[in-house]
Design a protein around this motif. Structure first.
Motif, mmCIF file in Angstrom:
data_model
loop_
_atom_site.group_PDB
_atom_site.id
_atom_site.type_symbol
_atom_site.label_atom_id
_atom_site.label_comp_id
_atom_site.label_asym_id
_atom_site.label_seq_id
_atom_site.Cartn_x
_atom_site.Cartn_y
_atom_site.Cartn_z
ATOM 1 N N GLU A 116 1.232 -1.439 -0.041
ATOM 2 C CA GLU A 116 0.242 -0.223 0.265
ATOM 3 C C GLU A 116 0.930 1.080 -0.197
ATOM 4 O OE1 GLU A 116 0.061 -1.349 3.806
ATOM 5 O OE2 GLU A 116 0.183 -2.635 2.049
ATOM 6 N N TYR A 117 1.677 0.613 0.275
ATOM 7 C CA TYR A 117 3.225 2.315 0.604
ATOM 8 C C TYR A 117 3.418 2.720 -0.449
ATOM 9 C CZ TYR A 117 2.926 1.561 5.639
ATOM 10 O OH TYR A 117 2.269 1.348 7.097
ATOM 11 N N ALA A 118 4.207 1.842 -1.853
ATOM 12 C CA ALA A 118 4.447 1.752 -2.518
ATOM 13 C C ALA A 118 3.213 2.764 -3.787
ATOM 14 C CB ALA A 118 5.229 0.384 -3.044
ATOM 15 N N VAL A 119 2.235 1.764 -3.578
ATOM 16 C CA VAL A 119 0.686 1.942 -4.464
ATOM 17 C C VAL A 119 0.439 4.135 -4.203
ATOM 18 C CG1 VAL A 119 -1.369 1.934 -5.076
ATOM 19 C CG2 VAL A 119 0.489 -0.306 -4.111
ATOM 20 N N LEU A 120 0.662 3.700 -3.114
ATOM 21 C CA LEU A 120 0.271 5.213 -2.335
ATOM 22 C C LEU A 120 1.373 6.540 -3.029
ATOM 23 C CD1 LEU A 120 -1.582 5.061 1.422
ATOM 24 C CD2 LEU A 120 -2.749 5.816 -0.794
ATOM 25 N N ASP A 121 2.499 5.884 -2.682
ATOM 26 C CA ASP A 121 3.540 6.709 -3.458
ATOM 27 C C ASP A 121 3.113 7.351 -4.971
ATOM 28 O OD1 ASP A 121 4.946 7.288 -0.486
ATOM 29 O OD2 ASP A 121 6.598 6.082 -1.389
ATOM 30 N N ARG A 122 3.074 6.041 -5.280
ATOM 31 C CA ARG A 122 3.075 6.121 -7.323
ATOM 32 C C ARG A 122 1.604 7.086 -7.203
ATOM 33 N NH1 ARG A 122 5.587 3.344 -10.567
ATOM 34 N NH2 ARG A 122 6.718 2.921 -8.288
ATOM 35 N N LEU A 123 0.720 6.646 -6.992
ATOM 36 C CA LEU A 123 -0.276 7.598 -6.823
ATOM 37 C C LEU A 123 -0.775 8.879 -6.070
ATOM 38 C CD1 LEU A 123 -3.502 5.386 -5.665
ATOM 39 C CD2 LEU A 123 -2.558 5.933 -7.925
ATOM 40 N N LEU A 124 0.281 9.180 -4.832
ATOM 41 C CA LEU A 124 0.364 10.850 -4.855
ATOM 42 C C LEU A 124 1.565 11.650 -6.157
ATOM 43 C CD1 LEU A 124 0.101 10.075 -1.231
ATOM 44 C CD2 LEU A 124 -1.926 11.518 -2.387
ATOM 45 N N THR A 125 2.284 10.815 -6.564
ATOM 46 C CA THR A 125 3.398 11.794 -7.188
ATOM 47 C C THR A 125 3.439 11.158 -9.027
ATOM 48 O OG1 THR A 125 4.854 9.708 -7.650
ATOM 49 C CG2 THR A 125 4.967 10.702 -5.430
ATOM 50 N N THR A 126 1.604 10.905 -8.708
ATOM 51 C CA THR A 126 1.397 10.908 -10.472
ATOM 52 C C THR A 126 0.177 11.201 -10.462
ATOM 53 O OG1 THR A 126 0.529 9.063 -10.727
ATOM 54 C CG2 THR A 126 2.718 9.137 -11.030
ATOM 55 N N ASP A 127 -0.146 11.919 -12.112
ATOM 56 C CA ASP A 127 -1.504 12.157 -12.341
ATOM 57 C C ASP A 127 -2.796 11.304 -12.259
ATOM 58 O OD1 ASP A 127 -1.139 10.858 -15.082
ATOM 59 O OD2 ASP A 127 -2.683 12.373 -15.769
ATOM 60 N N TYR A 128 -2.230 9.470 -11.056
ATOM 61 C CA TYR A 128 -2.919 8.714 -11.078
ATOM 62 C C TYR A 128 -4.436 8.921 -10.522
ATOM 63 C CZ TYR A 128 -0.962 5.300 -14.643
ATOM 64 O OH TYR A 128 -0.166 4.481 -15.574
#
Length: 292
Positions: free
Chosen positions: A229-241
């Motif tokens: 969940e940490y990697a996914v949230l990192d990715r979501l919060l640093t991209t337009d995803y």
């Protein structure tokens, strides 16, 4: 003999009482977690908007605490959140036990047109609950452990809307080994093994591209994946995803090899508020956010 007959039952009750006491005490101690010391970068130490760093376990994380990513007020909120962890998590465990079904009932907006992503299918409990209640049109379930994946294949073989993937997601591609005898949830952040079942992990962005997230919004992503969940949230919060996920639900895990899980959770509280609002929260245990 009669006095002895009286003593033995009394002794038995005393032993049982001690076991109950220690059991309760251990349960109360369960949430205890001690996090390594976090030191933010100086402004001159990084040029990227979202610096990626390594922690003591050599795992990576997005450092939202450095520079001016967070405002002064947000940083103060993070410190308050971090310092109240022990108190908050103990109360949240108890509250979540009483209202466990809210992680299903709060998603009554789901229907046969919905797209759902579940990271960490495990034994299919959550999959079964969501699928029987709402019958989402496209239900993508990720489960990297072969034994659990095979169980899911058998359990949902007649559910044509359920699409199963035998891999997990994280910040990058990789393969890991787990003990074949493991009957519980498995985390890639546990100490590395060199033998046992091989599980595959793929980069989160690759998975989002695989299911064409930018072409169709995801109505719900729910994560109980032992640390991903940490990697996914990192990715979501640093991209337009982040704009393409209408609801984000997750259980935050605190495992020794995960970089700063408590602090990162507190960062997410501030950052998610920019695009989403809380639907429900058992702080540090389970929560869900819905798009503004």
């Amino acid at each position: 003999m009669k006095p002895l007959q009286k003593i033995i039952p009394a002794l038995g009750c005393f032993v049982v009482g001690l076991l109950v006491y220690f059991s309760v005490t251990l349960n109360e101690l369960k949430p205890i977690y001690v996090e390594e010391t976090y030191v933010p970068l100086r402004l001159m130490d990084h040029s990227n908007t979202f610096p990626v760093r390594n922690c003591g376990s050599n795992q990576t994380y997005v450092d939202f605490g450095s520079g001016d990513i967070l405002s002064t007020e947000q940083k103060a909120n993070v410190e308050k959140c971090f310092s109240s962890y022990m108190t908050d998590v103990k109360g949240a465990y108890k509250a979540e036990q009483k209202q466990r079904n809210v992680r299903y009932t709060s998603h009554s907006y789901l229907n046969q047109e919905s797209v759902v992503v579940e990271a960490g299918g495990h034994r299919g409990i959550d999959t079964g609950e969501f699928n029987s209640r709402f019958h989402p049109g496209n239900y993508f379930v990720l489960e990297p452990v072969p034994s659990f994946y095979n169980l899911l294949v058998e359990k949902f073989k007649t559910s044509k809307n359920v699409v199963l993937f035998n891999f997990g997601i994280d910040s990058s591609d990789g393969t890991f080994h787990i003990q074949e005898s493991s009957n519980d949830a498995v985390s890639i952040f546990a100490p590395r093994n060199e033998t046992g079942e091989t599980i595959q992990i793929i980069d989160t962005t690759k998975f989002f591209e695989k299911i064409s997230v930018r072409n169709r919004d995801v109505d719900l992503i729910t994560m109980n994946c032992e640390g991903c969940e940490y990697a996914v949230l990192d990715r979501l919060l640093t991209t337009d995803y982040i704009r393409h996920f209408r609801n984000i639900q997750f259980q935050p895990h605190r495992i020794d090899r995960i970089c700063f899980p408590v602090r990162r959770y507190c960062w997410y509280q501030e950052l998610l508020r920019k695009t989403h609002k809380l639907s429900f929260q058992f702080k540090f245990v389970w929560e869900s956010w819905t798009k503004l």
